[in-house]
Design an enzyme around this catalytic site. Structure first.
Site, mmCIF file in Angstrom:
data_model
loop_
_atom_site.group_PDB
_atom_site.id
_atom_site.type_symbol
_atom_site.label_atom_id
_atom_site.label_comp_id
_atom_site.label_asym_id
_atom_site.label_seq_id
_atom_site.Cartn_x
_atom_site.Cartn_y
_atom_site.Cartn_z
ATOM 1 N N ASN A 121 104.808 -22.301 44.034
ATOM 2 C CA ASN A 121 103.804 -23.068 43.278
ATOM 3 C C ASN A 121 102.716 -22.101 42.832
ATOM 4 O OD1 ASN A 121 105.159 -25.322 44.043
ATOM 5 N ND2 ASN A 121 103.523 -26.186 45.313
ATOM 6 N N GLY A 122 102.131 -22.360 41.666
ATOM 7 C CA GLY A 122 101.012 -21.530 41.221
ATOM 8 C C GLY A 122 101.415 -20.600 40.093
ATOM 9 N N HIS A 161 75.688 -40.069 13.740
ATOM 10 C CA HIS A 161 75.648 -38.618 13.502
ATOM 11 C C HIS A 161 77.033 -38.058 13.191
ATOM 12 C CE1 HIS A 161 71.443 -38.400 14.568
ATOM 13 N NE2 HIS A 161 71.697 -39.102 15.666
ATOM 14 N N ARG A 209 103.157 -36.264 42.241
ATOM 15 C CA ARG A 209 102.319 -35.177 41.733
ATOM 16 C C ARG A 209 102.660 -34.809 40.298
ATOM 17 N NH1 ARG A 209 100.282 -32.155 46.330
ATOM 18 N NH2 ARG A 209 100.130 -30.310 45.053
ATOM 19 N N GLU A 250 85.380 -42.580 30.658
ATOM 20 C CA GLU A 250 86.482 -42.868 31.577
ATOM 21 C C GLU A 250 87.479 -43.841 30.924
ATOM 22 O OE1 GLU A 250 87.689 -41.615 34.025
ATOM 23 O OE2 GLU A 250 88.721 -43.111 35.230
ATOM 24 N N TRP A 295 106.729 -28.149 37.711
ATOM 25 C CA TRP A 295 105.946 -28.586 36.556
ATOM 26 C C TRP A 295 105.753 -27.323 35.718
ATOM 27 C CZ3 TRP A 295 100.920 -27.747 34.507
ATOM 28 C CH2 TRP A 295 100.446 -28.737 33.642
ATOM 29 N N LYS A 297 91.362 -42.893 30.334
ATOM 30 C CA LYS A 297 92.457 -43.699 30.901
ATOM 31 C C LYS A 297 93.405 -44.124 29.786
ATOM 32 C CE LYS A 297 92.057 -42.870 34.180
ATOM 33 N NZ LYS A 297 91.181 -42.305 35.161
ATOM 34 N N LYS A 328 99.455 -34.819 39.159
ATOM 35 C CA LYS A 328 98.429 -35.469 39.974
ATOM 36 C C LYS A 328 97.390 -34.473 40.486
ATOM 37 C CE LYS A 328 96.405 -38.827 42.009
ATOM 38 N NZ LYS A 328 95.543 -39.637 41.126
ATOM 39 N N CYS A 343 103.747 -28.706 40.853
ATOM 40 C CA CYS A 343 104.929 -28.323 41.619
ATOM 41 C C CYS A 343 104.798 -28.731 43.092
ATOM 42 C CB CYS A 343 105.104 -26.815 41.579
ATOM 43 S SG CYS A 343 105.163 -26.154 39.926
ATOM 44 N N GLU A 400 95.479 -41.116 28.381
ATOM 45 C CA GLU A 400 96.447 -40.433 29.250
ATOM 46 C C GLU A 400 97.661 -41.288 29.587
ATOM 47 O OE1 GLU A 400 95.064 -39.015 33.110
ATOM 48 O OE2 GLU A 400 93.681 -40.679 33.257
HETATM 49 C C1 F6R Z 1 92.396 -38.663 35.199
HETATM 50 C C2 F6R Z 1 92.610 -37.816 36.349
HETATM 51 C C3 F6R Z 1 92.182 -36.388 36.279
HETATM 52 C C4 F6R Z 1 91.543 -35.966 37.612
HETATM 53 C C5 F6R Z 1 91.212 -34.465 37.576
HETATM 54 C C6 F6R Z 1 90.509 -34.033 38.845
HETATM 55 O O1 F6R Z 1 92.855 -39.955 35.418
HETATM 56 O O2 F6R Z 1 93.146 -38.245 37.345
HETATM 57 O O3 F6R Z 1 91.314 -36.178 35.214
HETATM 58 O O4 F6R Z 1 90.393 -36.722 37.817
HETATM 59 O O5 F6R Z 1 92.390 -33.730 37.416
HETATM 60 O O6 F6R Z 1 91.275 -34.271 39.971
HETATM 61 P P1 F6R Z 1 90.643 -34.283 41.414
HETATM 62 O O7 F6R Z 1 89.709 -35.427 41.501
HETATM 63 O O8 F6R Z 1 91.818 -34.424 42.338
HETATM 64 O O9 F6R Z 1 89.937 -32.981 41.595
#
Ligand code: F6R
Length: 609
Positions: free
Chosen positions: A98-99, A505, A27, A482, A73, A486, A604, A2, A489
């Site tokens: 927010n929250g 395993h 975000r 990673e 959100w 990627k 984000k 949000c 997501e």
């Molecule tokens: C994946 C991604 C998330 C962030 C995670 C932590 O692409 O962006 O997994 O890495 O939410 O976010 P930060 O680094 O902002 O604490």
């Protein structure tokens, strides 16, 4: 997550609020709304993008000199217009939030008892009615907001306006960021400085427990004890055009291509001045690094994977025991505190609630040595840490983290060297060798970026699949994690990563001709082991997509596709090998037509639990 924007001025604030919301779009959100005071509370809310709300605002010719706006959100209640913010109580009070209000059910029952009628399923609506309840009794919006904040449990940032007091806007924060922007004869409120940057650079970062009253002539802040306080005014360095796309189609694409510059900027200090702990991490860090007996890395998501790579460096280079834990697991675990341990939080946004709460928990347990690696200046996590290293990735807008990851790795390697040096484990020759290796990294990243056409060809095939496996061993296993994260997501392909040795395993049962298996296999001590694991895949008809370097001596054969980075990057190889997995995910998602920069259901900065 949000976003909040508020403005009180002597001009129409609707364009300020709309522009602010657009700057917060990155975000992630699912609905947007705005409310201004102008002969009543005039409110417009829409499910979908800010632009849809903006069109409706234009159609209704909405104008006002005080107002609040929000991108939501969804947490409590579905994605509907009636759940979108601002929430209004009795046509007199409007609130954005927010929250999460943890005691919303209890407050809802209490307010119903007082005769309030609820129109949404949100936890936020209790805030609107509480402010109304207290405002009715006192006629003082600042006091009503303070009394409301005292009744709330959970994490929140709120913005409030009252029809009966068009010269005041209030805000409160606990656990979620809220900043005040200072203008000339006008003032602003936002969850993120980027929302305000077109209006002002003079900002106050509110502290947990603060309640603020904004008027055109100035602002007043009281802390959690109710004492009036003066918070420092910062001049934000955020670039107003940080959100420009330039020649790129997506922010993620732009950010992937910015990595040679981002990593080189992040490494500038250590490359120019050598491993100087105090200069890089802050006064007092060298003696702390000398005395610590272990390191605990705390983070979430991609930042956690950066931590998993760093463990190999901390133990292998600095010879310090190192553990890595997800913030949301650590905070609820009955762990054993160790006052000689260095707690390192890693976060792009500096706002991730899970990581922030883990840091708080560590401090409560009596762990005094805290260090944050973060990309956003003055955000909550670095402000709560004793030492800070800011990565210099620049604004990361794409939801999927890319340049934040590689710059975090650059920072973590720098930290490893600083700890090793403080402990007398990095002599002058080793130090200059390490710096020489670091100097090569931006160039090696550029070489990896040049592989894009070959990776695009692979992406054509991946786009047809619904599942993928990623394998790696040792220091390259986190890169496999990673890569899988990627891919899942942004392309919504189900992808899982395993250490290659684990295959037999269990996960080997999944392998057949329809399961692409990506292997991160540059030359390292475990390469021969990885090659055996690859045989296990081929023997079951699995198709291999191998990211290697020139030294790993792979040749293409039936069912084995190979892309080679032209240079072996030694210990720093995970930084370079992050690039091809990012490009594979990006091009696969592009072919599947997903919303690359704003993948469904994700946000984000994850500021809720
Ligand atoms: C994946 C991604 C998330 C962030 C995670 C932590 O692409 O962006 O997994 O890495 O939410 O976010 P930060 O680094 O902002 O604490």
């Amino acid at each position: 997550m949000c976003g909040i924007v508020g403005a009180i001025a002597s001009r129409d604030v609707v364009p300020i609020l709309t522009e602010g919301l657009k700057r917060l779009e990155y975000r992630g959100y699912d609905s947007a709304g705005i409310a201004v005071l102008n002969d009543g509370i005039r409110r417009v809310r829409r499910v979908g993008r800010v632009v849809e709300m903006e069109n409706a605002v234009r159609a209704e010719d909405l104008k006002g000199i005080i107002g609040i706006a929000h991108t939501r959100w969804a947490t409590h209640g579905g994605v509907t217009e009636s759940n979108a913010h601002p929430h209004v109580s009795n046509d007199e009070i409007a609130v954005v939030h927010n929250g999460i209000i943890e005691n919303h059910e209890e407050q809802r029952a209490r307010l119903k008892g007082l005769g309030y009628v609820f129109e949404s399923q949100t936890d936020t609506e209790v805030v609107a009615h509480l402010v109304h309840h207290y405002f009715k009794a006192s006629g003082d919006l600042f006091l009503a907001t303070r009394k409301t904040a005292a009744d709330l449990r959970g994490a929140y940032a709120i913005g409030v306006v009252a029809l009966a007091d068009p010269d005041t806007m209030t805000g409160a924060r606990m656990g979620c960021p809220l900043v005040v922007g200072l203008g000339d004869g006008e003032n602003f409120l936002a969850s993120d400085v980027s929302a305000l940057i077109a209006e002002t650079r003079r900002v106050i970062y509110l502290e947990d427990g603060d309640v603020v009253a904004l008027q055109r002539s100035g602002v007043r802040v009281v802390d959690r004890a109710g004492t009036e306080v003066h918070r420092v005014v910062h001049i934000s360095e955020l670039s107003a055009n940080a959100v420009d796309l330039g020649p790129y189609q997506h922010y993620m694409q732009k950010e992937i291509h910015e990595q040679p510059r981002a990593v080189s900027d992040t490494l500038e200090g250590v490359i120019d001045s050598g491993v100087d702990a105090e200069g890089l991490f802050g006064a007092g860090s060298e003696s702390v690094f000398r005395d610590i007996d272990s390191v605990l890395l705390l983070a979430s998501g991609t930042s956690y994977y950066a931590g998993l790579v760093a463990r190999f460096w901390m133990e292998g280079v600095a010879r310090v025991p190192c553990s890595v834990e997800l913030g949301h697991e650590y905070r609820y675990r009955d762990s054993i505190p160790n006052a000689r341990q260095l707690i390192v939080t890693i976060s792009q946004s500096g706002e991730t609630l899970d990581t922030m709460e883990a840091l708080k928990r560590a401090k409560e347990l009596g762990q005094p040595h805290t260090l944050s690696i973060c990309n956003v200046r003055e955000s909550a996590i670095p402000r709560a840490s004793r030492f800070v290293f800011y990565t210099r990735a620049g604004a990361e807008i794409g939801v999927a983290s890319t340049k934040a990851f590689t710059t975090q790795l650059a920072a973590l390697f720098t930290l490893t060297l600083a700890i090793a040096k403080a402990k007398g484990r990095l002599g002058p020759t080793a130090e200059s060798d390490a710096i020489a290796q670091l100097r090569f990294v931006p160039g090696s990243i550029q070489h990896a970026l040049n592989l894009e056409p070959q990776i695009q060809a692979w992406a054509e095939r991946f786009a047809q699949r619904e599942h993928a496996l990623f394998l790696g061993r040792g220091i390259h296993y986190p890169v496999a994690l990673e890569g899988a994260l990627k891919l899942k997501e942004i392309s919504y392909i189900h992808a899982e990563a395993y250490p290659a040795g684990e295959l037999k395993h269990g996960p080997l049962a999944l392998v057949d001709a329809s399961m692409p298996v990506v292997v991160i296999a540059p030359n390292d001590a475990l390469l021969e082991k990885v090659k055996s694991n690859m045989q296990e895949v081929r023997a079951r008809g699995g198709e291999l997509y191998v990211f290697a370097d020139l030294d790993s001596h792979f040749t293409e054969s039936e069912g084995v596709h190979v892309i080679r980075t032209p240079r072996h990057a030694g210990l720093l190889s995970p930084i370079v090998h992050a690039i091809p997995v990012q490009l594979l995910a990006y091009h696969t998602a592009l072919r599947r037509g997903t919303d690359v920069d704003k993948p469904r259901n994700l946000a984000k900065a994850v500021t809720v639990e």
